[in-house]
Design a protein around this motif. Structure first.
Motif, short mmCIF file in Angstrom:
data_model
loop_
_atom_site.label_atom_id
_atom_site.label_comp_id
_atom_site.label_asym_id
_atom_site.label_seq_id
_atom_site.Cartn_x
_atom_site.Cartn_y
_atom_site.Cartn_z
N LEU A 170 2.48 7.31 -8.33
CA LEU A 170 3.39 8.01 -9.05
C LEU A 170 2.45 9.00 -9.97
N GLN A 171 1.56 8.33 -10.48
CA GLN A 171 0.44 9.12 -11.49
C GLN A 171 -0.24 10.09 -10.71
N ARG A 172 -0.59 9.75 -9.65
CA ARG A 172 -1.32 10.70 -8.61
C ARG A 172 -0.63 11.91 -8.42
N MET A 201 0.83 -1.27 0.04
CA MET A 201 -0.10 0.05 -0.11
C MET A 201 0.81 1.30 0.12
N TYR A 202 0.37 2.11 -0.98
CA TYR A 202 1.29 3.38 -0.88
C TYR A 202 0.52 4.51 -0.74
N LEU A 203 0.98 5.64 0.20
CA LEU A 203 0.30 6.64 0.61
C LEU A 203 0.91 7.83 -0.61
N VAL A 204 -0.23 8.84 -1.05
CA VAL A 204 0.28 9.81 -1.46
C VAL A 204 -0.19 10.86 -0.52
N VAL A 205 1.08 11.81 0.10
CA VAL A 205 0.73 12.65 1.03
C VAL A 205 1.17 14.08 0.74
N LEU A 206 0.45 14.89 0.92
CA LEU A 206 0.44 16.10 0.59
C LEU A 206 1.31 17.25 1.54
N GLU A 207 2.16 17.92 1.25
CA GLU A 207 2.78 18.71 2.22
C GLU A 207 2.64 20.31 1.52
N GLU A 208 1.87 21.16 2.26
CA GLU A 208 1.72 22.47 1.78
C GLU A 208 3.05 23.28 1.84
N ASP A 255 -3.60 12.40 0.73
CA ASP A 255 -4.36 12.60 -0.29
C ASP A 255 -5.20 11.20 -0.89
N SER A 256 -4.29 10.26 -0.74
CA SER A 256 -5.01 9.05 -1.37
C SER A 256 -4.13 7.74 -1.12
N THR A 257 -4.56 6.67 -1.39
CA THR A 257 -3.90 5.30 -1.31
C THR A 257 -3.95 4.71 -2.35
N HIS A 258 -2.82 3.93 -2.89
CA HIS A 258 -2.83 3.20 -4.15
C HIS A 258 -2.26 1.83 -3.62
N ALA A 259 -2.73 0.94 -4.56
CA ALA A 259 -2.24 -0.54 -4.48
C ALA A 259 -0.77 -0.62 -4.98
N THR A 260 -0.54 0.05 -6.10
CA THR A 260 0.72 0.17 -6.76
C THR A 260 1.47 1.44 -6.75
N TYR A 261 2.79 1.30 -6.83
CA TYR A 261 3.76 2.34 -6.83
C TYR A 261 3.45 3.42 -8.01
N GLU A 262 3.11 2.73 -9.07
CA GLU A 262 2.80 3.49 -10.33
C GLU A 262 1.59 4.40 -10.31
N SER A 263 0.74 3.67 -9.77
CA SER A 263 -0.47 4.37 -9.42
C SER A 263 -0.27 5.89 -8.48
N GLY A 288 9.41 5.01 -3.38
CA GLY A 288 9.67 3.69 -4.30
C GLY A 288 10.71 3.81 -5.19
N ASP A 289 10.91 3.26 -6.13
CA ASP A 289 11.90 3.37 -7.22
C ASP A 289 11.55 3.56 -8.41
N PRO A 290 11.88 4.35 -9.32
CA PRO A 290 12.41 5.62 -8.81
C PRO A 290 11.87 6.44 -8.10
N PRO A 291 12.40 7.26 -7.01
CA PRO A 291 11.52 8.28 -6.19
C PRO A 291 11.10 9.55 -6.86
N PHE A 292 9.84 9.73 -6.36
CA PHE A 292 9.30 11.26 -6.88
C PHE A 292 9.87 12.28 -6.25
#
Length: 97
Positions: free
Chosen positions: A31-33, A1-8, A21-29, A72-76
């Protein structure tokens, strides 16, 4: 599980302004967010910018800074992606100084 976290961006000066912001089953998802969040913010700021540098500085001062947890790899790298996007939005940047 991957979390997209927003930091203002403003929170870099002190506060703890983070939110999931959201949770994702894959790193690619995830990353797209992150990419979509940056693209939306940069495009909304582009109309008032006169150069890619100005747009990037405005984004870094005002835009959200998404990151993925765990990394993840590559890091965003939000700054790197925003810079690339700003340059694409000003392809014919021919300023005279």
């Amino acid at each position: 599980m991957y979390l997209v976290v927003l930091e203002e961006a403003a929170s870099c000066m002190g506060g703890d302004e983070r939110e999931v912001d959201s949770t994702h089953a894959t790193y690619e998802s995830a990353l797209q967010r992150c990419r979509q969040l940056v693209e939306d913010a940069v495009r909304s700021l582009a109309a008032s910018a006169r150069s890619p540098e100005e747009l990037l500085q405005t984004y870094l001062a005002m835009g959200p800074e998404p990151f993925i947890d765990p990394v993840g790899d590559p890091p965003f790298v939000v700054r790197q992606y925003a810079e690339q996007l700003c340059r694409r939005l000003f392809p014919d940047d021919r300023r005279t100084e």
